[in-house]
Write an enzyme that holds these catalytic residues in place. Structure first.
Site, PDB file in Angstrom:
ATOM      1  CE  LYS A   1      -3.727  -2.597   2.129  1.00 35.22           C
ATOM      2  NZ  LYS A   1      -4.972  -2.607   2.858  1.00 35.22           N
TER       3      LYS A   1
ATOM      4  CG  HIS B   1      -7.317  -2.468  -2.071  1.00 35.37           C
ATOM      5  ND1 HIS B   1      -7.778  -1.684  -1.038  1.00 35.37           N
ATOM      6  CD2 HIS B   1      -6.782  -3.576  -1.511  1.00 35.37           C
ATOM      7  CE1 HIS B   1      -7.520  -2.300   0.111  1.00 35.37           C
ATOM      8  NE2 HIS B   1      -6.913  -3.447  -0.154  1.00 35.37           N
TER       9      HIS B   1
ATOM     10  CD  GLU C   1      -7.911  -7.560  -0.154  1.00 35.23           C
ATOM     11  OE1 GLU C   1      -6.791  -8.034  -0.088  1.00 35.23           O
ATOM     12  OE2 GLU C   1      -8.146  -6.331  -0.079  1.00 35.23           O
TER      13      GLU C   1
END
Ligand SMILES: O=C[C@H](O)COP(=O)(O)O
Length: 255
Positions: A16, A102, A176
């Protein structure tokens, strides 16, 4: 329906924006050192640093099997798109995997399923494997309702991507659950197994490999509980200690 044959396992980490330049390169050197462990565990290993360190990371990893990833890409190869990063240049820089959609990008930068699908198509067009993050935003308290709601929310995130990439290219789906990212512990294993089994069916007819990862506060001890549903783990914070990444590689190889 008989169980589908399972692809080779894969483990990776996204940094990240947690590290600075020197600590990123030092971490990538650490991942390079784990190439032998990944080989012994018969799994693929990837690391996704920031854009600034990609070229130097590629140099560090070039004599290894560790796959280099990028945290995003644009959907056009060239043009007047100030601030964007070209998938063509990513490929030229040695990137093998590109992370897309994401939850942090969807929530903070307005990424839509349509954009993610276009980006996945651009990655595939350039010979880069799209690693698409999918997951439900909220968690229902009743387990059976939570599974059904998660599948419904993830379905369009998956089908839009699969429609945008050729049928015979590899795709990695990282399940996720948004509520499990940055948490103290991963999602309940039964929940993960039930959702990922359903997601695998969505890709059942594809000619290309589809691998399914779990991400969201994963670390040592996570994989064995969810191995029935997934082909590996996508790690965040709990892999910042490189010894944890080593432990996960051993666990995923041994489970
Ligand atoms: O990219 C990785 C995932 O978002 C998981 O991050 P986390 O393990 O720090 O929750």
């Amino acid at each position: 329906m008989p169980p589908l044959p399972r692809p080779r396992r894969i483990v990776g980490v996204s940094l990240k924006m947690y590290f600075d330049l020197q600590s990123t390169l030092s971490y990538v050197r650490g991942v390079y050192q784990l190439d032998g462990e990944a080989w012994n565990a018969r799994l693929d290993l990837f690391v996704i640093p920031d854009f600034v360190t990609l070229m130097e990371s590629a140099r560090i990893l070039e004599s290894s099997s560790v796959m280099l990833g990028a945290q995003d890409t644009f959907w056009e190869d060239k043009g007047a798109y100030t601030g964007e990063v070209s998938p063509l240049m990513l490929r030229q820089a040695g990137v093998k995997i590109v992370e897309l959609g994401h939850a942090e990008r969807r929530a903070q930068f307005g990424e839509t399923d349509e954009w993610v699908a276009k980006k996945a198509g651009a990655a595939a067009r350039n010979g880069i494997v799209p690693l698409v993050c999918i997951g439900e935003r909220t968690h229902h308290n009743i387990a059976s309702a939570a599974v059904g709601a998660a599948i419904e929310e993830c379905k369009p995130q998956v089908t839009s991507v699969l429609a945008a990439v050729p049928d015979d290219v590899e795709v990695i789906l990282a399940y996720e659950p948004v509520w499990a990212i940055g948490a103290a512990e991963p999602a309940n294993p039964d929940h993960v197994v039930n959702v990922t089994k359903a997601l695998r069916q969505l890709a059942a007819g594809r000619k290309g490999t589809t691998r399914i990862l779990y991400g969201g506060s994963a670390g040592p001890g996570t994989f064995a509980k969810i191995a029935e549903g997934v082909d590996g783990l996508f790690l965040g914070r709990f892999a910042h200690d490189i010894n944890n990444l080593k432990k996960v590689i051993e666990e995923v190889g041994g489970a």
